[in-house]
Design a protein around this motif. Structure first.
Motif, PDB file in Angstrom:
ATOM      1  N   SER A 171      46.331   8.384  -0.116  1.00 42.19           N
ATOM      2  CA  SER A 171      46.823   9.723  -0.446  1.00 42.19           C
ATOM      3  C   SER A 171      47.395   9.769  -1.865  1.00 42.19           C
ATOM      4  O   SER A 171      47.207  10.755  -2.584  1.00 42.19           O
ATOM      5  CB  SER A 171      47.853  10.199   0.582  1.00 42.19           C
ATOM      6  N   THR A 172      48.072   8.707  -2.282  1.00 44.15           N
ATOM      7  CA  THR A 172      48.598   8.642  -3.650  1.00 44.15           C
ATOM      8  C   THR A 172      47.449   8.643  -4.650  1.00 44.15           C
ATOM      9  O   THR A 172      47.483   9.360  -5.661  1.00 44.15           O
ATOM     10  CB  THR A 172      49.456   7.364  -3.830  1.00 44.15           C
ATOM     11  N   LEU A 173      46.414   7.851  -4.368  1.00 46.18           N
ATOM     12  CA  LEU A 173      45.247   7.773  -5.252  1.00 46.18           C
ATOM     13  C   LEU A 173      44.548   9.125  -5.331  1.00 46.18           C
ATOM     14  O   LEU A 173      44.231   9.597  -6.422  1.00 46.18           O
ATOM     15  CB  LEU A 173      44.277   6.694  -4.754  1.00 46.18           C
ATOM     16  N   THR A 174      44.327   9.763  -4.212  1.00 45.74           N
ATOM     17  CA  THR A 174      43.651  11.053  -4.186  1.00 45.74           C
ATOM     18  C   THR A 174      44.437  12.099  -4.983  1.00 45.74           C
ATOM     19  O   THR A 174      43.866  12.846  -5.780  1.00 45.74           O
ATOM     20  CB  THR A 174      43.448  11.526  -2.734  1.00 45.74           C
ATOM     21  N   ALA A 175      45.746  12.137  -4.789  1.00 47.63           N
ATOM     22  CA  ALA A 175      46.585  13.092  -5.521  1.00 47.63           C
ATOM     23  C   ALA A 175      46.529  12.810  -7.025  1.00 47.63           C
ATOM     24  O   ALA A 175      46.415  13.734  -7.840  1.00 47.63           O
ATOM     25  CB  ALA A 175      48.026  13.021  -5.021  1.00 47.63           C
ATOM     26  N   TYR A 176      46.579  11.543  -7.393  1.00 50.67           N
ATOM     27  CA  TYR A 176      46.529  11.156  -8.806  1.00 50.67           C
ATOM     28  C   TYR A 176      45.187  11.536  -9.428  1.00 50.67           C
ATOM     29  O   TYR A 176      45.146  12.126 -10.514  1.00 50.67           O
ATOM     30  CB  TYR A 176      46.766   9.649  -8.929  1.00 50.67           C
ATOM     31  N   LEU A 177      44.098  11.235  -8.745  1.00 58.00           N
ATOM     32  CA  LEU A 177      42.766  11.547  -9.272  1.00 58.00           C
ATOM     33  C   LEU A 177      42.578  13.048  -9.457  1.00 58.00           C
ATOM     34  O   LEU A 177      41.994  13.494 -10.440  1.00 58.00           O
ATOM     35  CB  LEU A 177      41.684  10.990  -8.338  1.00 58.00           C
ATOM     36  N   THR A 178      43.088  13.809  -8.535  1.00 58.80           N
ATOM     37  CA  THR A 178      42.970  15.263  -8.611  1.00 58.80           C
ATOM     38  C   THR A 178      43.816  15.821  -9.751  1.00 58.80           C
ATOM     39  O   THR A 178      43.345  16.652 -10.529  1.00 58.80           O
ATOM     40  CB  THR A 178      43.406  15.898  -7.269  1.00 58.80           C
ATOM     41  N   ALA A 179      45.031  15.343  -9.869  1.00 59.18           N
ATOM     42  CA  ALA A 179      45.952  15.884 -10.864  1.00 59.18           C
ATOM     43  C   ALA A 179      45.581  15.509 -12.300  1.00 59.18           C
ATOM     44  O   ALA A 179      45.823  16.287 -13.230  1.00 59.18           O
ATOM     45  CB  ALA A 179      47.371  15.398 -10.567  1.00 59.18           C
ATOM     46  N   LYS A 221      37.543   0.522  -4.145  1.00 62.47           N
ATOM     47  CA  LYS A 221      38.378  -0.663  -4.359  1.00 62.47           C
ATOM     48  C   LYS A 221      39.862  -0.405  -4.134  1.00 62.47           C
ATOM     49  O   LYS A 221      40.693  -1.217  -4.531  1.00 62.47           O
ATOM     50  CB  LYS A 221      38.167  -1.180  -5.781  1.00 62.47           C
ATOM     51  N   GLN A 222      40.201   0.707  -3.492  1.00 62.92           N
ATOM     52  CA  GLN A 222      41.613   1.047  -3.355  1.00 62.92           C
ATOM     53  C   GLN A 222      42.414  -0.010  -2.606  1.00 62.92           C
ATOM     54  O   GLN A 222      43.613  -0.162  -2.834  1.00 62.92           O
ATOM     55  CB  GLN A 222      41.778   2.417  -2.701  1.00 62.92           C
ATOM     56  N   PRO A 248      51.419   0.565  -5.642  1.00 63.34           N
ATOM     57  CA  PRO A 248      51.138   1.943  -6.058  1.00 63.34           C
ATOM     58  C   PRO A 248      51.699   2.282  -7.445  1.00 63.34           C
ATOM     59  O   PRO A 248      51.185   3.160  -8.119  1.00 63.34           O
ATOM     60  CB  PRO A 248      51.816   2.794  -4.980  1.00 63.34           C
ATOM     61  N   ASP A 249      52.734   1.565  -7.902  1.00 62.46           N
ATOM     62  CA  ASP A 249      53.282   1.804  -9.240  1.00 62.46           C
ATOM     63  C   ASP A 249      52.302   1.387 -10.336  1.00 62.46           C
ATOM     64  O   ASP A 249      52.436   1.808 -11.474  1.00 62.46           O
ATOM     65  CB  ASP A 249      54.599   1.045  -9.425  1.00 62.46           C
ATOM     66  N   ALA A 250      51.335   0.545  -9.993  1.00 63.06           N
ATOM     67  CA  ALA A 250      50.344   0.078 -10.966  1.00 63.06           C
ATOM     68  C   ALA A 250      49.091   0.954 -10.960  1.00 63.06           C
ATOM     69  O   ALA A 250      48.102   0.615 -11.597  1.00 63.06           O
ATOM     70  CB  ALA A 250      49.970  -1.370 -10.672  1.00 63.06           C
ATOM     71  N   LEU A 251      49.132   2.064 -10.256  1.00 57.36           N
ATOM     72  CA  LEU A 251      47.956   2.931 -10.109  1.00 57.36           C
ATOM     73  C   LEU A 251      47.377   3.370 -11.450  1.00 57.36           C
ATOM     74  O   LEU A 251      46.174   3.280 -11.677  1.00 57.36           O
ATOM     75  CB  LEU A 251      48.310   4.161  -9.262  1.00 57.36           C
ATOM     76  N   ARG A 252      48.221   3.847 -12.338  1.00 57.90           N
ATOM     77  CA  ARG A 252      47.743   4.389 -13.613  1.00 57.90           C
ATOM     78  C   ARG A 252      46.985   3.351 -14.450  1.00 57.90           C
ATOM     79  O   ARG A 252      45.832   3.576 -14.810  1.00 57.90           O
ATOM     80  CB  ARG A 252      48.934   4.973 -14.371  1.00 57.90           C
ATOM     81  N   PRO A 253      47.577   2.191 -14.762  1.00 57.04           N
ATOM     82  CA  PRO A 253      46.805   1.217 -15.544  1.00 57.04           C
ATOM     83  C   PRO A 253      45.596   0.679 -14.782  1.00 57.04           C
ATOM     84  O   PRO A 253      44.553   0.404 -15.381  1.00 57.04           O
ATOM     85  CB  PRO A 253      47.806   0.095 -15.849  1.00 57.04           C
ATOM     86  N   TRP A 254      45.704   0.561 -13.470  1.00 54.47           N
ATOM     87  CA  TRP A 254      44.589   0.101 -12.635  1.00 54.47           C
ATOM     88  C   TRP A 254      43.403   1.061 -12.767  1.00 54.47           C
ATOM     89  O   TRP A 254      42.276   0.636 -12.981  1.00 54.47           O
ATOM     90  CB  TRP A 254      45.069   0.010 -11.183  1.00 54.47           C
ATOM     91  N   PHE A 255      43.670   2.358 -12.685  1.00 54.21           N
ATOM     92  CA  PHE A 255      42.573   3.321 -12.791  1.00 54.21           C
ATOM     93  C   PHE A 255      42.014   3.363 -14.217  1.00 54.21           C
ATOM     94  O   PHE A 255      40.801   3.436 -14.400  1.00 54.21           O
ATOM     95  CB  PHE A 255      42.987   4.733 -12.355  1.00 54.21           C
ATOM     96  N   TYR A 256      42.873   3.323 -15.221  1.00 51.24           N
ATOM     97  CA  TYR A 256      42.372   3.342 -16.602  1.00 51.24           C
ATOM     98  C   TYR A 256      41.500   2.131 -16.893  1.00 51.24           C
ATOM     99  O   TYR A 256      40.528   2.225 -17.640  1.00 51.24           O
ATOM    100  CB  TYR A 256      43.512   3.471 -17.614  1.00 51.24           C
ATOM    101  N   ALA A 270      47.888  -4.202 -18.590  1.00 50.93           N
ATOM    102  CA  ALA A 270      47.306  -4.264 -17.240  1.00 50.93           C
ATOM    103  C   ALA A 270      45.918  -3.629 -17.212  1.00 50.93           C
ATOM    104  O   ALA A 270      45.005  -4.146 -16.560  1.00 50.93           O
ATOM    105  CB  ALA A 270      48.229  -3.564 -16.240  1.00 50.93           C
ATOM    106  N   ALA A 271      45.737  -2.528 -17.939  1.00 53.58           N
ATOM    107  CA  ALA A 271      44.462  -1.816 -17.921  1.00 53.58           C
ATOM    108  C   ALA A 271      43.357  -2.600 -18.628  1.00 53.58           C
ATOM    109  O   ALA A 271      42.203  -2.551 -18.216  1.00 53.58           O
ATOM    110  CB  ALA A 271      44.611  -0.433 -18.573  1.00 53.58           C
ATOM    111  N   THR A 272      43.716  -3.320 -19.694  1.00 57.11           N
ATOM    112  CA  THR A 272      42.695  -4.022 -20.474  1.00 57.11           C
ATOM    113  C   THR A 272      42.550  -5.482 -20.089  1.00 57.11           C
ATOM    114  O   THR A 272      41.559  -6.121 -20.448  1.00 57.11           O
ATOM    115  CB  THR A 272      43.018  -3.960 -21.984  1.00 57.11           C
ATOM    116  N   GLY A 273      43.530  -6.022 -19.391  1.00 60.72           N
ATOM    117  CA  GLY A 273      43.488  -7.431 -19.032  1.00 60.72           C
ATOM    118  C   GLY A 273      43.934  -8.342 -20.174  1.00 60.72           C
ATOM    119  O   GLY A 273      43.872  -9.555 -20.067  1.00 60.72           O
TER     120      GLY A 273
END
Length: 160
Positions: A7-15, A48-49, A55-63, A130-133
């Protein structure tokens, strides 16, 4: 727990879909390719969710996923023979400062990625790492090297 992440991922992707498109377009310079990259990244993130433990790492993980999707398209493009378009697509507004945007594009890929994520997407240096490794000190040195090159290029443009 999985339901919370989903649900956090879905809300983030939509927003944040407009931000994702803007970043993809800054890499790909083509509306269809940018939309494809975002769609690919969204699909990969949903598949891959379960690998997202925090969940705090969602933003860099998605980028990280989105930047990789853009790079995949750029690699595919380099293998294709270009076919001229009948008219260039102008559906997307040009950036406010096209000269600056061109200078960012001219940077080495890993430096341009750091600049885009920091200033276009407002990620922290830790999130960029985190996003680039890349480790944090590498991200910092890429950021400062990129800013120095941009400053020199922009000062040169003012002298013209």
């Amino acid at each position: 727990m999985a339901h919370t992440i989903e649900s956090t991922l879905t809300a983030y992707l939509t927003a944040e879909q407009d931000r994702f498109y803007r970043l993809a377009f800054s890499y790909l310079k083509n509306q269809d390719d940018a939309l494809d990259a975002v769609q690919t990244a969204v699909c990969r993130s949903l598949e891959k969710q379960d690998s997202l433990r925090n969940p705090d790492a969602l933003r860099p993980w998605f980028y990280h996923i989105l930047v990789n999707a853009c790079m995949d398209i750029l690699r595919q493009r380099s293998k294709l023979v270009p076919f001229p378009e009948s008219e260039p697509g102008q559906e997307d507004p040009p950036p406010p400062d096209e000269h600056l945007a061109r200078q960012v594009e001219a940077l080495p890929a890993e430096v341009g990625t750091v600049i885009r994520l920091r200033f276009y997407e407002e990620l922290t240096l830790k999130e960029i790492s985190a996003a680039t490794g890349a480790n944090l000190s590498t991200v910092k040195s890429r950021l400062y090297a990129g800013l120095k090159k941009l400053r020199i290029a922009m000062e040169g443009a003012e002298d013209e």
